[in-house]
Design an enzyme around this catalytic site. Structure first.
Site, PDB file in Angstrom:
ATOM      1  CG  HIS A   1     -10.557   8.777   2.211  1.00 45.32           C
ATOM      2  ND1 HIS A   1     -11.579   7.844   2.276  1.00 45.32           N
ATOM      3  CD2 HIS A   1      -9.601   7.914   2.746  1.00 45.32           C
ATOM      4  CE1 HIS A   1     -11.402   6.612   2.208  1.00 45.32           C
ATOM      5  NE2 HIS A   1     -10.071   6.689   2.701  1.00 45.32           N
TER       6      HIS A   1
ATOM      7  NE  ARG B   1      -4.817   6.573   0.788  1.00 47.00           N
ATOM      8  CZ  ARG B   1      -5.489   5.759   1.699  1.00 47.00           C
ATOM      9  NH1 ARG B   1      -6.107   6.426   2.405  1.00 47.00           N
ATOM     10  NH2 ARG B   1      -5.801   4.541   1.386  1.00 47.00           N
TER      11      ARG B   1
ATOM     12  CD  GLN C   1      -5.547  10.139   3.413  1.00 45.31           C
ATOM     13  OE1 GLN C   1      -6.522   9.445   3.669  1.00 45.31           O
ATOM     14  NE2 GLN C   1      -4.464   9.992   3.492  1.00 45.31           N
TER      15      GLN C   1
ATOM     16  CG  PHE D   1      -2.353  -0.111   1.109  1.00 46.75           C
ATOM     17  CD1 PHE D   1      -3.056  -0.820   0.168  1.00 46.75           C
ATOM     18  CD2 PHE D   1      -3.012   0.993   1.680  1.00 46.75           C
ATOM     19  CE1 PHE D   1      -4.410  -0.821  -0.210  1.00 46.75           C
ATOM     20  CE2 PHE D   1      -4.503   1.169   1.151  1.00 46.75           C
ATOM     21  CZ  PHE D   1      -5.135   0.182   0.419  1.00 46.75           C
TER      22      PHE D   1
ATOM     23  CG  LEU E   1     -11.997   4.847  -1.565  1.00 45.83           C
ATOM     24  CD1 LEU E   1     -11.462   6.315  -1.389  1.00 45.83           C
ATOM     25  CD2 LEU E   1     -11.690   4.182  -0.493  1.00 45.83           C
TER      26      LEU E   1
ATOM     27  CG  HIS F   1      -8.578   7.991  -1.273  1.00 43.62           C
ATOM     28  ND1 HIS F   1      -8.254   7.336  -2.620  1.00 43.62           N
ATOM     29  CD2 HIS F   1      -8.157   6.824  -0.547  1.00 43.62           C
ATOM     30  CE1 HIS F   1      -7.903   6.309  -2.559  1.00 43.62           C
ATOM     31  NE2 HIS F   1      -7.888   5.716  -1.266  1.00 43.62           N
TER      32      HIS F   1
ATOM     33  CD  GLU G   1      -3.068   3.612  -0.931  1.00 46.54           C
ATOM     34  OE1 GLU G   1      -3.792   4.746  -0.459  1.00 46.54           O
ATOM     35  OE2 GLU G   1      -1.906   3.367  -0.847  1.00 46.54           O
TER      36      GLU G   1
ATOM     37  NE  ARG H   1      -6.431   7.357   6.981  1.00 48.37           N
ATOM     38  CZ  ARG H   1      -6.835   6.361   6.429  1.00 48.37           C
ATOM     39  NH1 ARG H   1      -6.393   5.111   6.270  1.00 48.37           N
ATOM     40  NH2 ARG H   1      -7.708   6.464   5.388  1.00 48.37           N
TER      41      ARG H   1
HETATM   42  C1  LIG Z   1     -14.621   3.814   1.670  1.00 47.44           C
HETATM   43  C2  LIG Z   1     -13.609   3.799   2.595  1.00 47.44           C
HETATM   44  C3  LIG Z   1     -12.752   2.803   2.766  1.00 47.44           C
HETATM   45  C4  LIG Z   1     -11.582   3.043   3.648  1.00 47.44           C
HETATM   46  N1  LIG Z   1     -10.620   2.141   3.370  1.00 47.44           N
HETATM   47  C5  LIG Z   1      -9.588   1.884   4.627  1.00 47.44           C
HETATM   48  C6  LIG Z   1      -9.002   0.938   4.561  1.00 47.44           C
HETATM   49  O1  LIG Z   1      -8.576  -0.026   3.466  1.00 47.44           O
HETATM   50  N2  LIG Z   1      -7.733   0.862   5.658  1.00 47.44           N
HETATM   51  C7  LIG Z   1      -7.639   1.904   6.640  1.00 47.44           C
HETATM   52  O2  LIG Z   1      -7.030   1.707   7.452  1.00 47.44           O
HETATM   53  N3  LIG Z   1      -8.605   2.860   6.545  1.00 47.44           N
HETATM   54  C8  LIG Z   1      -9.753   2.823   5.646  1.00 47.44           C
HETATM   55  N4  LIG Z   1     -10.799   3.932   5.729  1.00 47.44           N
HETATM   56  C9  LIG Z   1     -10.632   4.630   6.862  1.00 47.44           C
HETATM   57  C10 LIG Z   1     -11.474   4.064   7.960  1.00 47.44           C
HETATM   58  O3  LIG Z   1     -12.337   3.036   7.605  1.00 47.44           O
HETATM   59  C11 LIG Z   1     -11.857   5.012   8.772  1.00 47.44           C
HETATM   60  O4  LIG Z   1     -11.289   6.023   9.263  1.00 47.44           O
HETATM   61  C12 LIG Z   1     -12.589   4.215  10.238  1.00 47.44           C
HETATM   62  O5  LIG Z   1     -13.281   3.205   9.699  1.00 47.44           O
HETATM   63  C13 LIG Z   1     -13.142   5.051  11.264  1.00 47.44           C
HETATM   64  O6  LIG Z   1     -13.515   4.164  12.064  1.00 47.44           O
HETATM   65  P1  LIG Z   1     -14.004   4.955  13.412  1.00 47.44           P
HETATM   66  O7  LIG Z   1     -14.379   3.747  14.446  1.00 47.44           O
HETATM   67  O8  LIG Z   1     -13.181   5.897  14.019  1.00 47.44           O
HETATM   68  O9  LIG Z   1     -15.417   5.565  13.046  1.00 47.44           O
HETATM   69  P2  LIG Z   1     -16.659   4.777  12.377  1.00 47.44           P
HETATM   70  O10 LIG Z   1     -16.487   3.504  11.968  1.00 47.44           O
HETATM   71  O11 LIG Z   1     -17.060   5.825  11.475  1.00 47.44           O
HETATM   72  O12 LIG Z   1     -17.697   4.941  13.417  1.00 47.44           O
HETATM   73  C14 LIG Z   1     -18.449   6.036  14.050  1.00 47.44           C
HETATM   74  C15 LIG Z   1     -19.227   5.627  15.094  1.00 47.44           C
HETATM   75  O13 LIG Z   1     -19.771   6.947  15.617  1.00 47.44           O
HETATM   76  C16 LIG Z   1     -21.110   6.879  15.633  1.00 47.44           C
HETATM   77  N5  LIG Z   1     -21.253   8.334  16.040  1.00 47.44           N
HETATM   78  C17 LIG Z   1     -21.004   9.531  15.298  1.00 47.44           C
HETATM   79  N6  LIG Z   1     -21.671  10.519  15.735  1.00 47.44           N
HETATM   80  C18 LIG Z   1     -22.388  10.086  16.800  1.00 47.44           C
HETATM   81  C19 LIG Z   1     -23.240  10.993  17.678  1.00 47.44           C
HETATM   82  N7  LIG Z   1     -23.362  11.939  17.688  1.00 47.44           N
HETATM   83  N8  LIG Z   1     -23.832  10.124  18.392  1.00 47.44           N
HETATM   84  C20 LIG Z   1     -23.912   8.805  18.697  1.00 47.44           C
HETATM   85  N9  LIG Z   1     -22.926   7.974  17.850  1.00 47.44           N
HETATM   86  C21 LIG Z   1     -22.172   8.790  16.864  1.00 47.44           C
HETATM   87  C22 LIG Z   1     -21.265   6.354  14.451  1.00 47.44           C
HETATM   88  O14 LIG Z   1     -23.019   5.876  14.410  1.00 47.44           O
HETATM   89  C23 LIG Z   1     -20.715   5.127  14.320  1.00 47.44           C
HETATM   90  O15 LIG Z   1     -21.158   4.141  14.954  1.00 47.44           O
HETATM   91  C24 LIG Z   1     -11.611   3.862   4.653  1.00 47.44           C
HETATM   92  C25 LIG Z   1     -12.761   4.912   4.722  1.00 47.44           C
HETATM   93  C26 LIG Z   1     -13.696   4.832   3.674  1.00 47.44           C
HETATM   94  C27 LIG Z   1     -14.815   5.999   3.929  1.00 47.44           C
END
Ligand SMILES: Cc1cc2nc3c(=O)[nH]c(=O)nc-3n(C[C@H](O)[C@H](O)[C@H](O)COP(=O)(O)OP(=O)(O)OC[C@H]3O[C@@H](n4cnc5c(N)ncnc54)[C@H](O)[C@@H]3O)c2cc1C
Ligand code: SF4
Ligand code: SF4
Ligand code: FES
Lengths: 275, 603
Positions: B380, B309, B234, B121, B250, B236, B253, B415
C-alpha cells in the site's frame, strides 16, 4: 490492483488455496479495438482469454502485455475513482475498469474505441486539453468571510449534502463525450458541456460561495444550447443527476436573473445578506 | 549537447498529487515561476484514490485531542524511528493546512454544530480524520487542483521525468519525455521538488496504480541523494482478494472505523487473540466496548481491528497460513453485522461508505450491507524514501527537495492511516516555500549536458534492439520476486535469493525491446519504468536484510522481536563511487526533553 492476468503467467496468486474456483468460466473472447492516430486507423480483432470477474480494462491490459505492447490506453485506479479509463464499449461511453465482461455478451466481438467527441491522440487515448481550458474560464471559488474569529466557517451537514452529489465528479468526461452539442455540433467554443455545468452548480450551490456565475453561464458558457436530452445523466458513472439537479436549476437561475427582475432583486438582497 | 527544447522555471515540481500541488501553490505564492510536471493528467494522481480521511488534531469531536497527542500517536505508530522533528511539525501544522483547504472550497462532513467532522482510525487515540464519506482524496486533490490552476503555475501533463540533471553538487533541472509524442524536453530550474509518490508496483498485489514505480526515489538516488528506511513498506491489511482481477484494490480502514469486524472461517474475531503489549491499555476488553468506541463513546477503548496496520496485516496472514482463511485466501470483513445494533443499518452503511458499497457491488457482486467481504493484505505505502531535512524538506543535494510519499521520516517504521494526506499538505507546503526561497537566493545552475544526452540515448535503446524480451513480462517477474521473497514476512535466505534474482532481472532489462514508435507507447513507457523499479527493489531488499529485527511494517521470521539497538539509527542507502549501492547506519538525533515529556504524558 494486481498485474493483469496473462495466460501461462496467471494473475491468480500462487498462495491462493487450491480450493479457489479459479477461472472456472474461462473462455476466449474477441475484442475489436480501435488502433490508429489522428491520421486514421481501423479496428483490430484480438482474441484473448477471459476469466471470472474480469473487466474490459483487464482484457485490454492482457492484449497489451501479450499481443500489442504499444496499444495506448489511460488508466490509474482501476476502481472507478480517477476517471482516466473512459472509452466507448460496444458504442456506449463507459469506464473500462468498471465494465465487467459478465455484463457483456462475449458471443460477438466486444468493440472498444476511444471517446469520439475528442481529438484522437492514439488508439484509446484522446486529447482532453479542451476540458482543462474550459475549467479555467469558470470563476473560481469565492468564499464569504469566515464565520468565526479563528478563520473557520460553520456549515450544516444538510448544506454540504446538497452539493456533494456534484463534488463526486471524477472528471471522466463521458458526459462531454455523449452530449450532442459537443459531439455533433462541435460548439466547443461557445458551450462548456455537462461536466462544467456540474462544476458551476457545485460552486453556485456551495454554502460559502458568493460569486455570481449566472451571467457567464448564459453568455459565454452556452447553457442555452442544452436542450435537456439527459444523455449526459444516463452515462455518468457516478450517477450524478446532471440534468435535473445541476443544469435545470442553473437554467432557472438564468431565467430568474435575466427575465425576472423582481426575483433578481430578491436574490441580490439575499446574497448581500449572506455575505 | 543534443538540441533539447528547454523550458526554464525557478521551481520545478515533479508530481501533481497532493504533495506536488501543495508545493506548487506554496512556491507560486512566493512569486517565483513554477512548473509542475506529472505522468498522468491533472487530478488523476494517486491522491485521488485516498478514501478514509486526513488526520489533524482539530479537536472538533473530542476536545481532549491536541497536536501533542497526535505527535505521540505518530511516534508510537512509527516505533520511534521517525524523524521526530517532522512528526512534531506535522502534528502542529496539520490543522491549519486542513482549514486552509476549506477556505479553498473543500467541503468536509460536519459535526452537529457545523464544524469539520472527524472519524476514528487505527492508531489515532481520538477521532481525528477529517473526511468526506470515503472519497476524501478526491475532495482534496480537486480542491488543490481547482485552486492551483488559478495561481499562474505552468502545468506539463503527461510528461515523465527520466533523470535529474546536476551542476556539481547542486540540482539543475530534469530531462523528461512527453508520453503523447515521445519528445524530450529539458526543464532547467533553480530548485526542484520531488513529489512522485510510492513504489507499490514493485509488488504483485498492490493498491497502487501504474504510476507507482519508485521514480522519485530512483531519480534522487542516481543524482546523489540519500534514501532512508526503505525496508519499511506498509502492507495494508484489507485489500480485495476476489475476483482475481481486483486482487489488491483497497478496502478502506473506514469500514473498521464504522464498526466492521474481522473474522476467520470459524467465525472467530481473531483480532482479540493477540493484542500487543504497548497497545493493551488502549484496546477494548470485549466486542461490546469496541462497538461503543466506533459509535463515539468517549469512555470506550478501540476495538483490536483498529490496531496499527502492520499488526492487523500480520494477524490476517497468520490466520490464512494456519488454515483459518476464507475460500480465496483472505479473511472476512463484516460490516453487515451492525444491523444487530442499528436501525436502518443498510442505509447507514451506504451513506458512510458509498464507494466501498459501489466497489463491491460492481466488481465482486457482493452487497456489503448484507454479507461479509473477503479481504487480505495488499502492498500500500512506503514509509521510507528520500532523506530530507525536517524543516525545509531539502535533501543532501542542494536545491533538491522532496515531499509526500516519496520522502522519508515522518512515519518511521509504520504510517498511521490518515497521516499521509496530512503529510502531503504540511510538507508539500514547506517544500514549496523553501524551494522558492532557495530559488530566489541562487542563480540558475548549468545542467550538465552530458547527463541529458546520456539519458536520452539510453531511453531510446529499446527501440534499436531488433529482438528482445517484452517489458511487461519482466515487470511481472520482478513483481513476483518482491511479492514472494521480500513481502510481508521476510527471511534472510529468501531476501538474499531476491537480490540474485534482481541482478538477473537487471540483465534482462538491459536487453528489453519494444515495438512501435515513440507516440503514446505503453510498452516503451513500461520499459523505462523498469530501471526505477529495479533500483527501489534493490534498496528495499538490501535495507530489509540489514535490519535484523522486526519493527513496524518490517517483519522478520528469523528475527521476530524488536531489538532496541536497532532503534538508534535509520538505515540509509546511497550510490557509492563505484556505482554500487552503499548502506549506512545514520544515528537518530536524541528527542529533546520537551518532546520526550509529551510522549510520556500522552501514554
Ligand atoms: C487506495 C488508496 C487509499 C488511500 N487512502 C488514504 C487515506 O485515507 N488517508 C491517507 O492519509 N492516505 C491514504 N492513502 C495514501 C495516500 O493517498 C498517498 O500516500 C498519497 O496520496 C501520495 O501523495 P503524493 O502527493 O505523495 O503522490 P501522488 O498523489 O501519487 O502523486 C504522484 C505524482 O507524481 C507524478 N510522477 C511520478 N513519477 C513521475 C515522473 N517520473 N515524472 C513526472 N511525474 C511523475 C505522478 O504522475 C503524480 O502526479 C491511500 C492510498 C491508496 C492507494
Ligand atoms: S442534457 Fe444537455 S448537457 Fe446533457 S447531453 Fe443533453 S444537451 Fe448535453
Ligand atoms: S459528471 Fe459524471 S460523466 Fe461527467 S465527468 Fe463527472 S463523473 Fe464523468
Ligand atoms: S482506471 Fe480509474 S476510473 Fe478506471
Amino acid at each position: 490492483m494486481t498485474t493483469p492476468p496473462t495466460p501461462g503467467l496467471s494473475g491468480v496468486p500462487s498462495r491462493a488455496p487450491a480450493s479457489a474456483p479459479a477461472s472456472s468460466d474461462s473462455r476466449t473472447a474477441t475484442f475489436r479495438v480501435w488502433r490508429g492516430d489522428a491520421t486514421g486507423g481501423a479496428f483490430h480483432d484480438y482474441p484473448t482469454e477471459t476469466s471470472t470477474g474480469m473487466v474490459v480494462l483487464d482484457a485490454i491490459h492482457q492484449i497489451q502485455a501479450d499481443q500489442a505492447n504499444d496499444l495506448a490506453v489511460r488508466w490509474n485506479c482501476k476502481a472507478g475513482k480517477c476517471g482516466s479509463c473512459s472509452a466507448e464499449i460496444n458504442g456506449k461511453p463507459r469506464l473500462m475498469c468498471m465494465t465487467r465482461l459478465s455484463d457483456l455478451s462475449l458471443d460477438a466481438p466486444v468493440t472498444v474505441e476511444p471517446m469520439r467527441a475528442f481529438p484522437l491522440v492514439k488508439d484509446l487515448v484522446t486529447d482532453l486539453s479542451w476540458n482543462y481550458r474550459v475549467k479555467k474560464q469558470i470563476t473560481k471559488f469565492t468564499p464569504r468571510p469566515p464565520d468565526a474569529p479563528d478563520g473557520t466557517w460553520r456549515i450544516q451537514q444538510a448544506d454540504v449534502d446538497r452539493v456533494q452529489e456534484f463534488r463526486k465528479c471524477i472528471e471522466c468526461y463521458l458526459c462531454q463525450d455523449v452530449c450532442h452539442v459537443i459531439r455533433e455540433h462541435h460548439e466547443q467554443d461557445t458551450f462548456i458541456g455537462p461536466r462544467f455545468f456540474v462544476y458551476a452548480a457545485a460552486l453556485e450551490m456551495h454554502p460559502l460561495d458568493i460569486a455570481d456565475r449566472i451571467p457567464a453561464l448564459k453568455r459565454e458558457h452556452g447553457i442555452g444550447f442544452c436542450n435537456i436530452t439527459k444523455c449526459c445523466t444516463s452515462v455518468c458513472p457516478e450517477n450524478i443527476t446532471i440534468t435535473d439537479n445541476a443544469i435545470i436549476p442553473l437554467k432557472e437561475r438564468v431565467v430568474d436573473e435575466f427575465y425576472d427582475p423582481l426575483g433578481k432583486l430578491v436574490k441580490l438582497f439575499s446574497r448581500a445578506h449572506r455575505g | 549537447m543534443a538540441d533539447f527544447e528547454t523550458v526554464h522555471h525557478d521551481v520545478l515540481v515533479i508530481g501533481a498529487g497532493g504533495a506536488g500541488l501543495r508545493a506548487a501553490i506554496a512556491a507560486a505564492a512566493d512569486g517565483v515561476s513554477v512548473g509542475l510536471v506529472c505522468k498522468s493528467l491533472l487530478g488523476k494522481a494517486h491522491t485521488v484514490m485516498a478514501e478514509g480521511g486526513v488526520a489533524a488534531a482539530l479537536g472538533n469531536v473530542d476536545d481532549r485531542d491536541s497536536w501533542k497527542v497526535h505527535f505521540a500517536d505518530t511516534m508510537r505508530g512509527g516505533q520511534y524511528v521517525n524523524n521526530w522533528r517532522m512528526a512534531e511539525l506535522h502534528a502542529q501544522e496539520a490543522p491549519a493546512r486542513v482549514r486552509e483547504l476549506e477556505a479553498w472550497g473543500a467541503l468536509f462532513d460536519r459535526t452537529p454544530d457545523g464544524r469539520i467532522l472527524q472519524r476514528n482510525f487505527g492508531g489515532h487515540r481520538y477521532p481525528r480524520l477529517a473526511h468526506v464519506g470515503d472519497r476524501t482524496g478526491l475532495e482534496m486533490i480537486r480542491t488543490l487542483q481547482d485552486h492551483g490552476i488559478h495561481q499562474g503555475i505552468d502545468v506539463h501533463m503527461e510528461w515523465t521525468v527520466l533523470t535529474l540533471l546536476t551542476d556539481g553538487d547542486r540540482v539543475a533541472g530534469a530531462l523528461a519525455y512527453d508520453r503523447e509524442r515521445g519528445r524530450f524536453r529539458l526543464f532547467a530550474a533553480r530548485a526542484v521538488v520531488l513529489a512522485t509518490g510510492g513504489v507499490g508496483r514493485a509488488f504483485r498485489i498492490t493498491s497502487n496504480s501504474w504510476e507507482y514505480t519508485g521514480d522519485g526515489q530512483s531519480l534522487a538516488y542516481h543524482a546523489g541523494a540519500v534514501l532512508q528506511d526503505m525496508e519499511f513498506v506498509q502492507f495494508h491489511p484489507t485489500g480485495m482478494v476476489w475476483p482475481p482481477s481486483v486482487r489488491g484494490i483497497l478496502v478502506t480502514e473506514g469500514v473498521r472505523g464504522e464498526g466492521g469486524v474481522l473474522t476467520n472461517n470459524q467465525g472467530r474475531r481473531f483480532m482479540f487473540d493477540d493484542i500487543p503489549e504497548n497497545y493493551r491499555a488502549q484496546t477494548a476488553a470485549d466486542p461490546d466496548e469496541g462497538w461503543r468506541y466506533t459509535q463515539g463513546d468517549k469512555n470506550a477503548r478501540r476495538p483490536p481491528e483498529l490496531l496499527t496496520r502492520d499488526h492487523v496485516a500480520r494477524s490476517i496472514t497468520r490466520e490464512v497460513r494456519e488454515g483459518r482463511g476464507s475460500p480465496h485466501g483472505g479473511v472476512y470483513l463484516d460490516i453487515a453485522w451492525i444491523k444487530e445494533r442499528l436501525p436502518h443499518a443498510a442505509e447507514h452503511i451506504k451513506k458512510k461508505l458509498p464507494s466501498m458499497y459501489h466497489q463491491f457491488k460492481q466488481l465482486a457482486d457482493i452487497d456489503i450491507t448484507a454479507e461479509p467481504m473477503e479481504v487480505g493484505p495488499t502492498t500500500h505505502y512506503i514509509m521510507g524514501g528520500i532523506r530530507v531535512d525536517g524543516d525545509t524538506q531539502m535533501t543532501n543535494l542542494a536545491g533538491l527537495f522532496a515531499a509526500g510519499e516519496c520522502a522519508a521520516g515522518l512515519h518511521g517504521a509504520n504510517r498511521l492511516g490518515g497521516n499521509s494526506l496530512s503529510d502531503l499538505l504540511v510538507f508539500g507546503q514547506r517544500a514549496g516555500a523553501h524551494a522558492a526561497q532557495f530559488a530566489r537566493a541562487h542563480d540558475e545552475a548549468a545542467p550538465d549536458p552530458r547527463q541529458a544526452d546520456e539519458a536520452a540515448r539510453i531511453a531510446l535503446e529499446p527501440f534499436s534492439r531488433p529482438s528482445g524480451e517484452g517489458p511487461f513480462q519482466i515487470q511481472q517477474a520482478l513483481q513476483g520476486t518482491m511479492q514472494e521473497l521480500v513481502g510481508i514476512v521476510r527471511r534472510d535466505d529468501e531476501m538474499t535469493e531476491a537480490l540474485s534474482q534482481i541482478a538477473t532481472l537487471a540483465d534482462r532489462v538491459a536487453r528489453v525491446a519494444v515495438d512501435g514508435n515513440r507516440e503514446y507507447n505503453p510498452g516503451w513507457h513500461t520499459a523505462l519504468d523498469l530501471g526505477n523499479l529495479l533500483t527501489v527493489s534493490e534498496a528495499i531488499t538490501r535495507s530489509a536484510i540489514e535490519r535484523r529485527e522486526s519493527r513496524g511494517g518490517h517483519f522478520r521470521d528469523d528475527y521476530p522481536d524488536k531489538d532496541p539497538s536497532f532503534a538508534q539509527f535509520n538505515i540509509t542507502v546511497r550510490k557509492g563511487a563505484d556505482g554500487h549501492m552503499e548502506l549506512h547506519h545514520e544515528t537518530i538525533r536524541p528527542i529533546p526533553d520537551a518532546l520526550q515529556q509529551v510522549i510520556a504524558e500522552a501514554g
